[in-house]
Design a protein around this motif. Structure first.
Motif, PDB file in Angstrom:
ATOM      1  N   HIS A   1       0.847  -1.197   0.000  1.00 49.28           N
ATOM      2  CA  HIS A   1       0.000   0.000   0.000  1.00 49.28           C
ATOM      3  C   HIS A   1       0.882   1.246   0.000  1.00 49.28           C
ATOM      4  CE1 HIS A   1      -3.222  -2.793   1.081  1.00 49.28           C
ATOM      5  NE2 HIS A   1      -2.407  -3.262   2.015  1.00 49.28           N
ATOM      6  N   LEU A   2       0.624   2.130  -0.969  1.00 52.02           N
ATOM      7  CA  LEU A   2       1.423   3.339  -1.131  1.00 52.02           C
ATOM      8  C   LEU A   2       0.512   4.552  -1.271  1.00 52.02           C
ATOM      9  CD1 LEU A   2       4.114   4.833  -1.631  1.00 52.02           C
ATOM     10  CD2 LEU A   2       3.874   4.250  -4.064  1.00 52.02           C
ATOM     11  N   THR A   3       0.760   5.578  -0.434  1.00 46.42           N
ATOM     12  CA  THR A   3      -0.009   6.816  -0.489  1.00 46.42           C
ATOM     13  C   THR A   3       0.924   7.977  -0.808  1.00 46.42           C
ATOM     14  OG1 THR A   3      -1.561   5.978   1.172  1.00 46.42           O
ATOM     15  CG2 THR A   3      -1.571   8.340   0.758  1.00 46.42           C
ATOM     16  N   LEU A   4       0.634   8.667  -1.928  1.00 51.53           N
ATOM     17  CA  LEU A   4       1.442   9.808  -2.363  1.00 51.53           C
ATOM     18  C   LEU A   4       0.592  11.064  -2.494  1.00 51.53           C
ATOM     19  CD1 LEU A   4       3.552   8.018  -5.146  1.00 51.53           C
ATOM     20  CD2 LEU A   4       4.350   8.713  -2.884  1.00 51.53           C
ATOM     21  N   THR A   5      -0.538  11.094  -1.861  1.00 51.17           N
ATOM     22  CA  THR A   5      -1.471  12.223  -1.958  1.00 51.17           C
ATOM     23  C   THR A   5      -0.775  13.559  -1.711  1.00 51.17           C
ATOM     24  OG1 THR A   5      -3.312  10.863  -1.205  1.00 51.17           O
ATOM     25  CG2 THR A   5      -3.550  13.239  -0.963  1.00 51.17           C
ATOM     26  N   GLY A   6      -1.077  14.533  -2.577  1.00 52.31           N
ATOM     27  CA  GLY A   6      -0.608  15.898  -2.343  1.00 52.31           C
ATOM     28  C   GLY A   6       0.810  16.182  -2.763  1.00 52.31           C
ATOM     29  N   ASN A   7       1.486  15.228  -3.404  1.00 46.89           N
ATOM     30  CA  ASN A   7       2.809  15.468  -3.972  1.00 46.89           C
ATOM     31  C   ASN A   7       2.657  15.678  -5.481  1.00 46.89           C
ATOM     32  OD1 ASN A   7       4.707  14.914  -1.602  1.00 46.89           O
ATOM     33  ND2 ASN A   7       3.452  13.062  -1.614  1.00 46.89           N
ATOM     34  N   ILE A   8       3.387  16.606  -6.034  1.00 50.57           N
ATOM     35  CA  ILE A   8       3.165  17.006  -7.420  1.00 50.57           C
ATOM     36  C   ILE A   8       4.136  16.299  -8.371  1.00 50.57           C
ATOM     37  CG2 ILE A   8       3.032  18.962  -9.012  1.00 50.57           C
ATOM     38  CD1 ILE A   8       0.935  18.936  -6.763  1.00 50.57           C
ATOM     39  N   PHE A   9       3.588  15.687  -9.411  1.00 50.15           N
ATOM     40  CA  PHE A   9       4.406  15.098 -10.465  1.00 50.15           C
ATOM     41  C   PHE A   9       4.920  16.204 -11.383  1.00 50.15           C
ATOM     42  CE2 PHE A   9       2.156  11.357  -9.060  1.00 50.15           C
ATOM     43  CZ  PHE A   9       3.071  10.334  -9.258  1.00 50.15           C
ATOM     44  N   ASN A  10       6.103  16.009 -11.926  1.00 44.20           N
ATOM     45  CA  ASN A  10       6.732  16.996 -12.791  1.00 44.20           C
ATOM     46  C   ASN A  10       5.842  17.345 -13.986  1.00 44.20           C
ATOM     47  OD1 ASN A  10       8.744  18.703 -13.796  1.00 44.20           O
ATOM     48  ND2 ASN A  10       9.652  17.058 -15.027  1.00 44.20           N
ATOM     49  N   LYS A  11       5.484  18.612 -14.083  1.00 47.05           N
ATOM     50  CA  LYS A  11       4.624  19.130 -15.145  1.00 47.05           C
ATOM     51  C   LYS A  11       3.259  18.453 -15.176  1.00 47.05           C
ATOM     52  CE  LYS A  11       8.489  20.486 -18.103  1.00 47.05           C
ATOM     53  NZ  LYS A  11       9.137  20.356 -19.439  1.00 47.05           N
ATOM     54  N   GLY A  12       2.902  17.760 -14.096  1.00 47.54           N
ATOM     55  CA  GLY A  12       1.587  17.136 -14.002  1.00 47.54           C
ATOM     56  C   GLY A  12       1.421  15.876 -14.815  1.00 47.54           C
ATOM     57  N   VAL A  13       2.529  15.306 -15.305  1.00 49.81           N
ATOM     58  CA  VAL A  13       2.455  14.143 -16.200  1.00 49.81           C
ATOM     59  C   VAL A  13       3.182  12.955 -15.577  1.00 49.81           C
ATOM     60  CG1 VAL A  13       3.037  13.239 -18.474  1.00 49.81           C
ATOM     61  CG2 VAL A  13       2.368  15.641 -18.220  1.00 49.81           C
ATOM     62  N   ILE A  14       2.513  11.795 -15.587  1.00 51.07           N
ATOM     63  CA  ILE A  14       3.165  10.543 -15.188  1.00 51.07           C
ATOM     64  C   ILE A  14       3.483   9.794 -16.476  1.00 51.07           C
ATOM     65  CG2 ILE A  14       3.035   8.467 -13.788  1.00 51.07           C
ATOM     66  CD1 ILE A  14       0.776   9.678 -12.245  1.00 51.07           C
TER      67      ILE A  14
END
Length: 608
Positions: free
Chosen positions: A476-489
């Motif tokens: 289980h992994l929670t990354l809520t509220g961290n921003i991906f670079n330029k909004g793209v995965i």
């Protein structure tokens, strides 16, 4: 034009498919093997209810009087909730047809008249709740009808005496609740019948106890005794004298948050020497002369709760608490973790110091004597680890399984911050801004057993492909509220380190697009939360499989759904599209047609 209008009507109706349509015939909701009819101002049992109903929640309706005909038709009742129905009169034999009734809840009814044979009928009534019902004494309860009781809740009434307690059968009773009554004195004859109970939970919480006859509970055996809010600094010794010779797993001697300051001296606790107890609750008390003598009689104690006990330190030398396994020190005034003096508690497995009121210094090797520690909570404070965390601070905790550092000040990780705690299974670093050197290896590289990791709102660099390195056992992994670079995965490199992941939460991450095959390494993924982002399309091609997976795309910017993206949902798979600005026109006609035939696959809810 007509076809476009028809599409709009169909789609707008589709939005509400998940909402149950109200029935004009019966204002009740089907639940399991019963019905919830609460809060409808009903004045009688609806005729439409089937006679086979076993569970009935009829709370917050209006039944000023209950007669033997009120429930006559419902002969299969097992659970009946009549909370706050304005009941004043309960006549004879009201339950004569409910032979299988096990639970009756009458909370919040101001009962003026209770007939002697009111509870006659059930063959094995196990749970009777009479909280806030104006009961003044036990004479009103005919014990002959209550021989199978396991729970008797008489809380928040006006009971002042325990007379007639001996009329009940106690060998089946598990819970007896007298909290918030007017009981001031307890004599040995009044409670003598309780000697025949085993493992009873008995609560006098909130009664202002003035006197208990000495040794009134001698040789009694309880699971828990609750005398919270029953005493002041002078009367606690009277209570302990009355409990002399008792055996109980749990003893609660806490006070209420709104209570006046209650100061407990070491001398007033001498009565604990003649009480056998394994778990003790001292929440919110004041200890003006805290010393090793305060704990002198707690040799057999396993759990000690000192939450909000206004402590700045624990005595440096306590020689008799080697059996203690759980210590709760939340919301105290400690300024250094070392002030716990951990060497006094060699058997400790659980330590909680969350919510420290001051900046809490966490020095190197402070807890190294706690080799058995499995649970450590230092969350919701102002933890100061000095230069780097947490390899040296956690020295000696090789068996630690759970670590909570969430909601603290920003810190810097050492090169391998959890080198000394390789067995960790759960790590919570949410709301903890941390920095680390990403040139060599990931900060969690030595945690192969970690199963749950919470990194929400931690100001992470999610472009670092080594962030999750070493977490091959993560579920289980929670990354809520961290921003991906330029909004793209777009890079699957980061997720190749967590092949066993089952739950992935990346909500509120500013995501605008997801590349194909990004999550293809996650062959066991069963839940993905991408809610509260800025996605304009449903990106199901990113996932390894659409069989038995729950996808949450709620609160995005999706207007049109490509049906080919969702048509592959199989098995128990579902997709949540709630609170998206889905357009009500023919651009979505194929999706509309598919959704109507696959109503169990799509969740729609409109914004309130």
């Amino acid at each position: 034009m007509e076809r476009q209008l028809l599409c709009s009507i169909l789609f707008c109706q589709l939005i509400f498919l998940s909402e149950p349509s109200p029935s004009s015939e019966i204002p009740c909701v089907l639940i399991d093997v019963g019905y919830d009819c609460s809060g409808h101002s009903l004045q009688s049992i609806p005729d439409q209810l089937p006679s086979s109903v076993q569970i009935l929640d009829f709370s917050f309706n209006f039944l000023p009087s209950i007669y033997n005909s009120t429930f006559a038709r419902l002969k299969s009742l097992v659970h009946l909730d009549l909370t706050r129905c304005g009941i004043n009169w309960i006549y004879e034999d009201v339950l004569q047809n409910q032979k299988n009734l096990e639970t009756l809840i009458l909370t919040g009814n101001q009962i003026v008249f209770l007939a002697m044979n009111s509870f006659n009928g059930p063959l094995a009534l196990k749970h009777l709740v009479l909280g806030q019902t104006s009961v003044k004494d036990l004479k009103r309860l005919k014990s002959d009808d209550l021989n199978s009781l396991e729970t008797l809740d008489l809380s928040d009434n006006s009971i002042s005496t325990l007379d007639n307690l001996n009329n009940f059968i106690w060998y089946k009773m598990k819970t007896l609740n007298f909290q918030m009554n007017d009981i001031h004195n307890i004599s040995a004859p009044e409670v003598s019948a309780l000697k025949y109970s085993r493992g009873l939970d008995l609560s006098f919480k909130g009664n202002r106890i003035v006197h208990i006859e000495p040794r009134a509970f001698e040789s009694y055996d309880f699971n828990s005794l609750d005398f919270s809010g029953c005493f002041d600094g002078e009367t606690i010794s009277t209570i302990l004298s009355g409990l002399s010779g008792v055996r109980t797993n749990i003893l609660k001697l806490a006070v209420y948050e709104e209570s006046a300051k209650t100061y407990i001296t070491s001398d007033s606790l001498h009565g604990l020497c003649s009480i056998s107890v394994t778990e003790l609750d001292f929440q919110m008390l004041h200890f003006p002369d805290l010393s090793s003598a305060t704990f002198a009689c707690l040799t057999g104690l396993r759990k000690l709760n000192l939450r909000r006990a206004h402590l700045e330190l624990l005595p440096s030398a306590i020689t008799n608490m080697g059996n203690l396994t759980h210590l709760f020190l939340d919301e105290n005034d400690f300024r250094n973790v070392c002030d716990v003096n951990a060497h006094n508690f060699p058997s400790l497995t659980h330590l909680s110091m969350k919510g420290s009121r001051h900046e809490l210094l966490f020095q190197d090797s402070c807890l190294r004597n706690l080799s058995e520690l499995k649970f450590l909570d230092l969350s919701h404070g102002r933890l100061d680890t000095g230069s780097y965390c947490c390899e040296k601070q956690l020295d000696g905790l090789a068996n630690l399984l759970y670590l909570n550092l969430s909601y603290n000040m920003a810190i810097s990780w050492s090169s391998v911050p959890f080198r000394t705690t390789p067995q960790l299974k759960l790590l919570d670093c949410s709301q903890l801004k941390f920095s680390y050197d990403s040139s060599n290896q990931g900060p969690f590289s030595n945690l192969p057993h970690l199963q749950a990791l919470n990194l929400s709102k931690s100001n992470l660099n999610l472009s670092d492909p080594r962030l999750l390195e070493g977490l091959q056992g993560l579920r289980h992994l929670t990354l809520t509220g961290n921003i991906f670079n330029k909004g793209v995965i777009s890079d699957a490199e980061m997720f190749k380190h967590v092949p066993l992941l089952e739950t992935l939460i990346i909500s509120k991450c500013g995501i605008t697009a997801i590349g194909d095959d990004v999550f293809h390494n996650l062959t066991r993924l069963t839940y993905a939360d991408l809610s509260d982002n800025h996605l304009g399309t449903v990106s199901t091609s990113a996932f390894f499989s659409l069989r038995n997976i729950q996808l949450n795309f709620a609160r995005n910017k999706i207007t049109i759904v490509d049906v080919e993206r969702v048509a592959g949902l199989e098995g128990t798979s579902k997709i949540d599209l709630s609170y998206n600005p889905l357009v009500c026109n023919c651009s979505n006609i194929k999706f509309i047609d598919w959704s109507q035939s696959q109503q169990d696959k799509v969740i729609f809810l409109e914004a309130p």
